[in-house]
Design a protein around this motif. Structure first.
Motif, PDB file in Angstrom:
ATOM      1  N   ASN A   1      -3.699   4.555   9.014  1.00  0.00           N
ATOM      2  CA  ASN A   1      -4.305   3.910   7.642  1.00  0.00           C
ATOM      3  C   ASN A   1      -5.444   3.006   7.945  1.00  0.00           C
ATOM      4  O   ASN A   1      -5.377   2.066   8.709  1.00  0.00           O
ATOM      5  CB  ASN A   1      -3.247   2.925   7.174  1.00  0.00           C
ATOM      6  CG  ASN A   1      -3.551   2.588   5.693  1.00  0.00           C
ATOM      7  OD1 ASN A   1      -4.536   1.679   5.638  1.00  0.00           O
ATOM      8  ND2 ASN A   1      -2.738   2.817   4.733  1.00  0.00           N
TER       9      ASN A   1
ATOM     10  N   SER B   1      -7.646   1.993   5.437  1.00  0.00           N
ATOM     11  CA  SER B   1      -7.934   1.528   4.164  1.00  0.00           C
ATOM     12  C   SER B   1      -7.886  -0.079   4.206  1.00  0.00           C
ATOM     13  O   SER B   1      -8.439  -0.847   3.553  1.00  0.00           O
ATOM     14  CB  SER B   1      -7.306   1.858   3.005  1.00  0.00           C
ATOM     15  OG  SER B   1      -5.846   1.712   3.336  1.00  0.00           O
ATOM     16  N   THR B   2      -6.972  -0.695   5.111  1.00  0.00           N
ATOM     17  CA  THR B   2      -6.585  -1.922   5.309  1.00  0.00           C
ATOM     18  C   THR B   2      -7.597  -2.755   6.271  1.00  0.00           C
ATOM     19  O   THR B   2      -7.325  -4.028   6.373  1.00  0.00           O
ATOM     20  CB  THR B   2      -5.216  -2.098   5.617  1.00  0.00           C
ATOM     21  OG1 THR B   2      -4.822  -1.583   6.698  1.00  0.00           O
ATOM     22  CG2 THR B   2      -4.242  -1.767   4.349  1.00  0.00           C
TER      23      THR B   2
ATOM     24  N   HIS C   1     -17.101   3.139   3.158  1.00  0.00           N
ATOM     25  CA  HIS C   1     -15.926   3.252   1.945  1.00  0.00           C
ATOM     26  C   HIS C   1     -14.923   2.269   1.915  1.00  0.00           C
ATOM     27  O   HIS C   1     -13.942   2.441   2.940  1.00  0.00           O
ATOM     28  CB  HIS C   1     -15.397   4.717   2.011  1.00  0.00           C
ATOM     29  CG  HIS C   1     -16.690   5.938   2.155  1.00  0.00           C
ATOM     30  ND1 HIS C   1     -17.489   6.066   0.924  1.00  0.00           N
ATOM     31  CD2 HIS C   1     -17.105   6.398   3.054  1.00  0.00           C
ATOM     32  CE1 HIS C   1     -18.378   6.894   1.359  1.00  0.00           C
ATOM     33  NE2 HIS C   1     -17.970   7.279   2.703  1.00  0.00           N
ATOM     34  N   ILE C   2     -14.808   1.397   1.201  1.00  0.00           N
ATOM     35  CA  ILE C   2     -13.829   0.143   0.882  1.00  0.00           C
ATOM     36  C   ILE C   2     -13.201   0.347  -0.283  1.00  0.00           C
ATOM     37  O   ILE C   2     -13.798   0.610  -1.448  1.00  0.00           O
ATOM     38  CB  ILE C   2     -14.497  -1.256   1.199  1.00  0.00           C
ATOM     39  CG1 ILE C   2     -15.141  -1.224   2.400  1.00  0.00           C
ATOM     40  CG2 ILE C   2     -13.503  -2.167   0.879  1.00  0.00           C
ATOM     41  CD1 ILE C   2     -15.830  -2.616   2.609  1.00  0.00           C
ATOM     42  N   ASP C   3     -11.701   0.440  -0.401  1.00  0.00           N
ATOM     43  CA  ASP C   3     -11.073   0.628  -1.615  1.00  0.00           C
ATOM     44  C   ASP C   3     -10.947  -0.667  -2.297  1.00  0.00           C
ATOM     45  O   ASP C   3     -10.776  -0.740  -3.520  1.00  0.00           O
ATOM     46  CB  ASP C   3      -9.719   1.264  -1.285  1.00  0.00           C
ATOM     47  CG  ASP C   3      -9.703   2.900  -0.593  1.00  0.00           C
ATOM     48  OD1 ASP C   3     -10.614   3.482  -1.127  1.00  0.00           O
ATOM     49  OD2 ASP C   3      -8.976   3.141   0.105  1.00  0.00           O
TER      50      ASP C   3
END
Length: 625
Positions: free
Chosen positions: A312, A314-315, A348-350
């Motif tokens: 993961n 995204s964090t 790319h950052i959510d």
């Protein structure tokens, strides 16, 4: 106080109707013995439901193919529909939403052809859920709304929860609360306590979005109580996560610490790596704020390792943000800057909020070490990013307004279709009476008058509906104007803040220039001073210009509506832009329409206002204003 959003998604999973505990061995034995197709379909369905309840996909698909064989052999469309429905449920449980939609739509087509409205509704419940998860709110709303009248008991609660979730996503908070309350009443009436967790969890999200954090926490505490009744440990951890996260953002660090520790204490009873990593991450941030720096370093490392285990990424920006804060507490600002530079280099950052925080934090750390140039660059990057985010958020607000308008139109269409259906039924009845009593002229006349009255009523209903649409369009225009005025006000405040920053930098440059003996440095500082002062002048002009726009629009629109009530909302909008001397190209960009459409609106305005040929539209409108 600013509004915080809980990071862990408040998404419930709509319960699919499956059987409870069954004697699987006995059912398989019966299946081997019987050759009756209907009996075999019933037994296979029970077996599939058993495997679905345990998320055993391979076994589910194996027995689904047996069902398909029976359907093909007997050319039975209803068995085909059952096969499609069961396949859709299985794909849904495996998060394969493309195949879920494909098989659900096939099943619905067959059910509708056979007028099986309850089966249609139960399948639409699956579709509504996948559309809601994918943020396709319009399609989700359509399926939930159409299904709700035909759903019963548990399925009706699921339908109400689906509608509540959709309205919550589009910020129609009042409607969301109403649907959650309906679901609560029905679950209480039917004594179905297992739905209370989803209801309270959903309510907390609605209250959080509306800024009522006290009620949000209260709802989360109630959700936690429900999970403890039947030892739903993963759901308990989710509640501890959400409560702690909200407490952390409200700066109640000691309470958040206790809450996260309660969640950590039952990690041995769950296997969800993501949840454990997420709680460790926020726990490290909380204890760092409370001064336990070594503990914070240990827990952020644990969190990072767990996220890496499940691949993961995204964090990562959040992890680096907390590491930078820890280094800041330790006084190592250079290491904090390194972490933040890593975070800002991620493409790319959510989580947009954490990206914004990282850019501002980097500027602050540069400022702390006295690196004025890099502080200025970092702050400039932060303001540019913030501007782009604000523009994006304003676009999202407009999209939500459009969606709410579309929903209103859709609900109005449903009512109109209902009226049309009623009229059609009435027309059929009238036709039957007419055929029976055709030989009687008097009865024929009565039937004719009856139909005419119905048609008149239909016209009245159509007229009322048209008026409502016009009202909605006017409300939409007012909403758009309000959003635009808010945007202008925020823009002016933002420019003022930027001017203060530029004035500060200009003064500092002058001081440095006065103290420096280096000619080349002085020349570069002179260029930087000129750039800053030039931006100050431009920004002041922007504030005056945007203020004029804001002051002009409201009074002008009121006068235009009063004098020319036959103008449509879009014509009023074009006239307002024309008053501000905008070109057709600029107006087309503002409204998202073609230049030819703008020219057509100009022609219509000229015609409706009887503007002389020798006078331009903006001149005429200025005279009017």
């Amino acid at each position: 106080m600013s509004k915080y959003y809980i990071s862990f998604s408040f998404i419930f999973i709509i319960c699919l109707s499956v059987n409870g505990q069954i004697d699987l061995r006995n059912i398989k034995l019966k299946l081997k013995k019987t050759s009756n197709s209907s009996e075999r379909v019933k037994l296979i369905t029970e077996i599939i439901n058993y495997y679905q309840n345990r998320n055993l996909s391979d076994s589910t698909f194996f027995y689904a193919e047996k069902l398909k064989y029976i359907a093909d052999k007997n050319n039975d469309s209803l068995v085909h529909a059952k096969y499609y429905t069961l396949k859709a449920k299985t794909y849904y449980l495996n998060s394969d939403y493309i195949n879920t939609e494909k098989f659900a739509l096939k099943a619905i087509k067959i059910y509708r052809n056979n007028n099986l409205v309850e089966d249609v509704a139960n399948t639409q419940l699956i579709l509504g859920n996948i559309y809601q998860i994918q943020d396709n709110n319009k399609s989700a709303l359509q399926n939930f709304t159409e299904a709700l009248p035909y759903l019963k008991n548990k399925d009706k609660i699921s339908g109400l929860l689906g509608l509540a979730a959709v309205h919550g996503q589009i910020n129609n908070l009042e409607a969301a609360l109403n649907y959650y309350n309906e679901a609560y009443k029905l679950s209480t009436t039917l004594n179905l306590e297992e739905y209370k967790f989803d209801i309270y969890n959903g309510l907390s999200a609605v209250y959080n979005n509306s800024g009522d954090y006290e009620k949000a926490l209260e709802s989360l505490e109630k959700a936690l109580t429900e999970t403890k009744k039947n030892n739903r440990y993963l759901a308990q951890v989710v509640c501890y996560h959400n409560i702690g996260y909200l407490q952390k953002n409200l700066k109640n660090f000691r309470e958040a610490k206790v809450t996260f520790e309660n969640g950590i204490s039952i990690f041995n009873k769950i296997s969800n790596t993501y949840m454990m990593a997420s709680i460790y991450m926020y726990y490290s941030e909380v204890i760092a704020e409370l001064g336990n720096i070594s503990g914070a370093e240990d827990y952020i490392l644990k969190s990072e390792n767990l996220f890496n285990e499940i691949n993961n990424s995204s964090t990562k920006p959040s992890i680096l943000n907390i590491k930078a804060k820890i280094e800041g507490f330790k006084g190592d600002h250079y290491k904090a800057i390194d972490y933040l530079k890593q975070a800002n280099s991620i493409k790319h950052i959510d989580d947009i909020e954490i990206a914004e925080k990282n850019k501002l934090l980097l500027a602050n750390f540069y400022d702390k070490i006295g690196d004025v140039n890099n502080a200025y660059k970092a702050y400039k990057n932060y303001t540019q990013f913030k501007d782009s985010i604000r523009n994006s958020q304003n676009k999202q607000k407009i999209e939500r307004l459009k969606l709410q308008f579309d929903i209103s139109e859709y609900q109005q269409d449903l009512k109109t279709k209902e009226q049309e259906l009623n009229l059609l039924n009435e027309a059929k009845k009238a036709s039957n009476y007419r055929n029976t009593l055709l030989f009687l002229l008097a009865c024929g006349l009565v039937t004719f008058i009856y139909r005419q009255r119905k048609l008149n009523k239909a016209k009245e209903f159509a007229l009322i509906a048209e008026k409502k649409v016009i009202t909605l369009k006017e409300e939409k225009l007012s909403s758009e104007m309000a959003v635009k005025n808010t945007e202008i006000t925020e823009y002016a405040i933002h420019i003022s803040e930027r001017n203060r920053m530029l004035e500060y930098f200009t003064n500092e440059i002058k001081k440095i220039k006065a103290q420096s003996d280096n000619t080349e440095v002085k020349s570069q500082l002179q260029n930087l001073q000129f750039y800053a002062e030039e931006n100050l002048d431009i920004n002041r002009e922007k504030i005056i210009y945007n203020s004029n726009i804001k002051n002009t629009e409201q009074s002008f629109i009121s006068k235009l509506k009063e004098k020319y009530p036959n103008l449509t909302p879009k014509e009023i909008k074009v006239a307002t832009y024309a008053l501000l001397k905008m070109s057709s190209k600029t107006i087309s960009n503002q409204m998202g329409i073609s230049i030819q459409s703008v020219n057509n609106y100009r022609f219509t305005i000229r015609k409706k206002l009887n503007i002389p040929k020798n006078k331009s539209i903006d001149e005429y409108l200025r005279d009017l204003n």
